[in-house]
Design an enzyme around this catalytic site. Structure first.
Site, PDB file in Angstrom:
ATOM      1  N   LYS A 112       0.846  -1.207   0.000  1.00  0.00           N
ATOM      2  CA  LYS A 112       0.000   0.000   0.000  1.00  0.00           C
ATOM      3  C   LYS A 112       0.875   1.248   0.000  1.00  0.00           C
ATOM      4  CE  LYS A 112      -2.517  -0.988   3.674  1.00  0.00           C
ATOM      5  NZ  LYS A 112      -2.080  -2.362   3.992  1.00  0.00           N
ATOM      6  N   CYS A 122     -12.089   1.734  16.683  1.00  0.00           N
ATOM      7  CA  CYS A 122     -10.897   0.901  16.521  1.00  0.00           C
ATOM      8  C   CYS A 122      -9.968   0.859  17.725  1.00  0.00           C
ATOM      9  CB  CYS A 122     -10.125   1.305  15.265  1.00  0.00           C
ATOM     10  SG  CYS A 122      -9.396   2.937  15.285  1.00  0.00           S
ATOM     11  N   MET A 123      -9.914   1.882  18.551  1.00  0.00           N
ATOM     12  CA  MET A 123      -8.922   1.806  19.622  1.00  0.00           C
ATOM     13  C   MET A 123      -9.412   2.318  20.971  1.00  0.00           C
ATOM     14  SD  MET A 123      -7.769   5.087  19.940  1.00  0.00           S
ATOM     15  CE  MET A 123      -9.341   5.816  19.840  1.00  0.00           C
ATOM     16  N   MET A 151      -6.983  -4.643  16.488  1.00  0.00           N
ATOM     17  CA  MET A 151      -8.440  -4.737  16.532  1.00  0.00           C
ATOM     18  C   MET A 151      -8.954  -5.997  17.239  1.00  0.00           C
ATOM     19  SD  MET A 151      -9.288  -1.972  15.324  1.00  0.00           S
ATOM     20  CE  MET A 151      -7.736  -1.161  15.538  1.00  0.00           C
ATOM     21  N   GLY A 199      -4.761   1.426  13.944  1.00  0.00           N
ATOM     22  CA  GLY A 199      -5.041   1.132  12.543  1.00  0.00           C
ATOM     23  C   GLY A 199      -5.078   2.360  11.661  1.00  0.00           C
ATOM     24  N   GLN A 200      -5.128   3.546  12.264  1.00  0.00           N
ATOM     25  CA  GLN A 200      -5.205   4.773  11.476  1.00  0.00           C
ATOM     26  C   GLN A 200      -3.986   5.649  11.749  1.00  0.00           C
ATOM     27  OE1 GLN A 200      -9.319   6.419  10.851  1.00  0.00           O
ATOM     28  NE2 GLN A 200      -9.634   5.521  12.856  1.00  0.00           N
TER      29      GLN A 200
END
Lengths: 819, 104
Positions: free
Chosen positions: A96, A180-181, A355, A392-393
């Site tokens: 990516k 997510c967190m 996650m 995740g971000q």
């Protein structure tokens, strides 16, 4: 060697090469720089490209925080290379990452503001668009909400936070990071009294054992996983233990693959603690010096209830290896192996998770328990001995957690419910006393429930403004939490984004946004590293910066007379001055870049960061660096020093001399961390006769979150062109399914048809299926459950009950991804 | 907004910088180097530390991906990392999301 062989140092002058040959030399030079950095050698000089300008930026995708170098020619990105100067990735990128430049160039970029009139989207001017938003807010400020993102830059999140909490006295602002967190946050808070990891990625370079708790690191944080594998390639011994509910690419590299039943990680962690106590191998010294004990209660609060060590031991008695095997399916001998491993003092153990532990109906508790076994065993406080959550971000830490864009927070770890914190914030923002609202706003699931419920039935959020996120695909139980907005005439959805998405489908107003290096930015990654970049290219058409939109809306509200847009001296909340001290009207787009708004907002935000010892350096220090990990503290010589390891005397300047380890934000005010007991509890929904399978969801290497960016990059889209369902071959055989068959998944919330992939990349155990969520044509979140962790309010996307039947149609798709 | 249309435009070459780690066995290493050097789209660079540097040239992104996969299968190649991609024309390949394809 043959004539194809060249060396980076033999690169001749650019003028003597054709373009293609030059690019080859540049590619070799980049590779040489990375190889040298990774080998501890001095990197050779890069070939000089006179027509391409290279600048640094953190990658736009996950929370790892890799740095890339972005090559720009003629106003367009023409190349991406891993940044060899960056400590995080040392020049490496994942698939990516090296395609990240292409995400700007999808043909369907949103370029004009559009308003829905009579069911159709019509192009309008920015002036009209900003006026529409401001008047919606003015009509009912308390019924307005903002839903932002862990992809917001720090300045964007800070500006939005200030507009809402300081300007409108409205706490209905949330980032998608709640999804997510949030459980990692409540885990850290309840154990250490302050959020975010004590360790950092350096732990990965020194641990002897890496335990992945439900974390498919090979696909989700591939550059970090490569860092581990490279140690193996160098001949170092590192044991990888993969706890998972399905076999993944990560499992292929693991020394131990331990498959557990959904939710039973709670029992496993308790089983390890049980063995440490029973065998007497827990660290008595660490516990006596540094730990206190707590238990979860029936009310499931952040604070829980204090207990004695003896009580703690009694609570654990039931979690024998045999009992844990019965609950989890992990053999008792493996539980004993883990107990013995944590009991050893001669190895360093790092636990990481993402996650799998956070999107969990007891997410806070499993976070607490994993911290607990590290504390209990003393595998804490040395490089390589650490429990660390990954995000995740790219700015879930920087913008959601540190800036405090969650509905109960103020910047810098403050909370709206604390009068002293409100007072401090009012002072920094120069607000009249009492402006800030003490009542937390709605958390994400509540917020969308309220937005998607008719006003006369209690749905008291009427206007929702989303930025840099795609809730129309990423929320759980989408029929309830998003799609039911349709037909509610007095509800108004404003969506700022870069591409059409599932969310823009229901938008009433669309605002086209600039993305990544089309704007200035600052992110904060998983290891407390704050990273800055400058705008490198212009956004297409009339797309504009998200931060500008927020300031322009605030200004319009100011002009329309909203009193909250003024500070206590009557000045506009977002006042910026140039070097001459002249006010710059940055709400006029043409003037927005006359000053560096990011720098100004960051310097204001910095004032908030010291309370919780999350000190940030001045903006210009980040311009020079590839990120700095907070607390960043000024030295006697005027330089700024980052901190790799918090609470540890050898590195953290805030630890008292002689203390060794000091949890200086301890909730018990005695410098101790809390070791928690929390029981194994059944998940909110389990398979039964009607819905006999477990359904789990997640991501794949090639796509990022809802795929709005990566599905527009042909290389990534072609690699995994559509979603699919993974199923165990024996389950498929029993049902008479073949690879590629279209099957129907049905839960209590919805149904969906999608192709079956048997024995593909992931391998779920019997009785369970897995579906990635990146594909907007196959919305798995129509089916997922919106039950949340009672403490963190984070939904559980990893387990619900599903039925699997033959689909109604034949599939035209190939059986699973093409790789 | 039309979320169905698809675009593919003319392309320029894709040039990538690649690192490979070779097997310890000298014969396998040499065989791998020979195979890689003989490939017309690969320019072999130099050995730095544990790594060999390569420039990989492809006519389009899809060919580039195939080549990357092929390198990983060459006997004697233990590990492949892509460290840079120069894609001057590839941006033109970027298309919209294939939003609402109908399953036949």
């Amino acid at each position: 060697m043959n004539t194809n062989t060249v060396t980076a140092s033999s690169v001749p002058a650019v003028s003597g090469l054709d373009r293609r040959r030059f690019l080859k030399h540049a590619a070799l030079a980049s590779a040489a720089a990375v190889a040298a950095t990774r080998s501890g050698l001095t990197p050779p000089a890069q070939a000089v490209e006179t027509d391409t300008r290279w600048d640094k930026a953190p990658c736009r995708f996950c929370g790892t925080g890799c740095h890339v170098e972005v090559g720009v020619r003629d106003g367009k990105i023409v190349g991406i290379r891993g940044d060899a100067k960056a400590e995080v990735n040392k020049g490496l990128l994942c698939v990516k990452g090296y395609h990240v430049g292409m995400i700007l160039y999808g043909k369907d970029r949103l370029t004009q503001p559009m308003l829905r009139r009579n069911g159709r989207m019509e192009v309008i001017t920015w002036d009209e668009a900003i006026d529409v938003v401001a008047r919606r807010i003015l009509a009912a400020p308390e019924r307005f909400a903002v839903y932002g993102s862990g992809q917001w830059t720090v300045a964007e999140g800070y500006a939005s936070q200030k507009l809402m909490k300081a300007g409108l006295a409205n706490n209905h602002i949330e980032p998608n990071a709640r999804l997510c967190m949030a459980s990692a946050v409540t885990g850290y808070l309840s154990v250490y009294g302050v959020d975010e990891p004590a360790g950092c990625y350096d732990d990965l370079d020194t641990c002897d054992v890496l335990i992945l708790w439900g974390n498919n690191m090979a696909e989700m944080h591939p550059v970090l996983f490569s860092r581990i594998l490279e140690r193996r390639n160098r001949g170092e011994k590192i044991r990888i233990i993969d706890f998972s509910t399905r076999r993944t690419r990560t499992s292929e590299f693991a020394d131990d693959y331990l498959e557990f039943r959904p939710q039973s990680d709670l029992a496993i962690a308790n089983g390890i603690a049980h063995l440490l106590i029973r065998s007497g191998t827990y660290s008595k010294e660490f516990v006596e010096k540094h730990c206190a004990f707590k238990t979860d209660t029936a009310e499931h609060t952040l604070d829980g209830r204090p207990i004695s060590f003896a009580d703690y031991c009694r609570e654990l008695e039931a979690y024998t290896p045999e009992k844990v095997e019965e609950i989890s399916g992990v053999p008792a001998e493996k539980i004993r192996m883990l107990g013995e491993l944590f009991g050893r003092k001669d190895v360093r153990i790092t636990s990481v998770w993402c996650m799998g532990m956070n999107q969990h109906a007891r997410g806070t508790n499993i976070n607490r328990l994993v911290h607990g076994i590290h504390l209990l065993s003393g595998h804490w406080g040395r490089p390589g001995d650490a429990p660390t959550s990954l995000t995740g971000q790219p700015s879930a830490c920087g913008t959601a957690r540190e800036v405090g864009t969650l509905c109960h927070l103020l910047p810098g770890g403050r909370v709206v419910a604390n009068p002293e914190h409100r007072k401090q914030s009012e002072a920094i923002w120069n607000l009249p006393e009492g402006r800030l609202n003490p009542k937390p706003g709605y958390h994400t699931v509540q917020l969308f429930e309220k937005f998607c419920t008719a006003t006369d039935k209690g749905g008291d959020i009427q206007t929702l403004f989303t930025q840099v996120t795609n809730p129309g695909q990423s929320l759980p139980n989408l029929h309830k939490l998003f799609k039911s907005k349709q037909g509610l005439e007095d509800k108004f959805l404003i969506v700022c984004d870069v591409y059409p998405t599932a969310t823009t489908e229901l938008a009433d107003l669309i605002l086209p946004a600039a993305m990544w290096v089309e704007k200035n930015g600052i992110y904060g990654n998983s290891e407390r590293r704050t990273q800055q970049w400058f705008r490198m290219v212009r956004p297409p058409g009339n797309a504009r910066d998200d931060c500008w939109m927020t300031i322009a809306i605030a200004r319009r509200l100011f002009e329309l007379g909203h009193p909250g847009m003024k500070d206590k001296e009557g000045k506009f909340l977002f006042t910026f001055k140039n070097e001459k001290g002249e006010e710059v009207p940055v709400w006029e787009w043409e003037r927005y870049y006359d000053v560096n708004v990011d720098r100004a907002l960051f310097e204001e935000y910095r004032l908030f960061t010291r309370l919780k010892h999350k000190d940030l350096a001045p903006y210009d220090e980040y311009v020079k660096a590839r990120g700095l990990r907070w607390p960043v503290v000024q030295q006697a010589d005027g330089s700024w020093r980052e901190t790799k390891f918090r609470f540890m005397e050898f590195d953290d300047p805030y630890v008292k001399k002689g203390a060794g380890i000091q949890f200086y934000h301890s909730v018990t005010k005695d410098d101790r961390a809390q070791v928690w007991f929390a029981p194994y509890e059944l998940p909110p929904e389990v398979p039964d006769a009607e819905y006999p399978f477990w359904l789990g969801t997640g991501r794949v290497l090639e796509h990022w979150h809802t795929g709005t960016m990566t599905m527009r990059v042909p290389q990534l889209r072609n690699a995994v062109p559509h979603s699919y369902v993974e199923m165990h071959p024996s389950d498929a055989a029993e049902k008479g399914f073949k690879n590629g068959d279209l099957v129907k998944l049905k839960t209590r919330r919805g149904e969906l048809e999608l192709p079956l992939w048997i024995s593909g990349r992931g391998h779920p155990p019997r009785g369970s299926v897995f579906v990635p969520f990146f594909d907007e044509r196959i919305m798995i979140n129509d089916l997922t459950l919106d039950a949340v962790c009672p403490v963190s309010k984070e939904p559980d996307y990893k387990k619900c009950a599903v039925d699997v039947q033959r689909g109604s149609q034949r599939s035209a798709r190939p059986p699973g991804p093409t790789i | 907004m039309n979320r169905r249309e698809s675009h593919v435009s003319p392309r320029d070459p894709v040039v990538g910088g690649v690192l490979v780690r070779l097997a310890d066995d000298p014969a396998h290493r040499q065989a791998a180097l020979t195979t890689l050097a003989e490939h017309p789209a690969i320019t072999l660079g130099e050995a730095i530390g544990d790594w060999w540097t390569l420039a990989v040239e492809a006519e389009n992104a899809s060919e580039g991906r195939d080549l990357h996969s092929w390198i990983a299968t060459v006997p004697g190649v233990d590990w492949v990392e892509v460290v840079s991609v120069h894609f001057e024309g590839m941006a033109e390949e970027a298309g919209p999301s294939p939003a609402v394809e109908v399953m036949a």
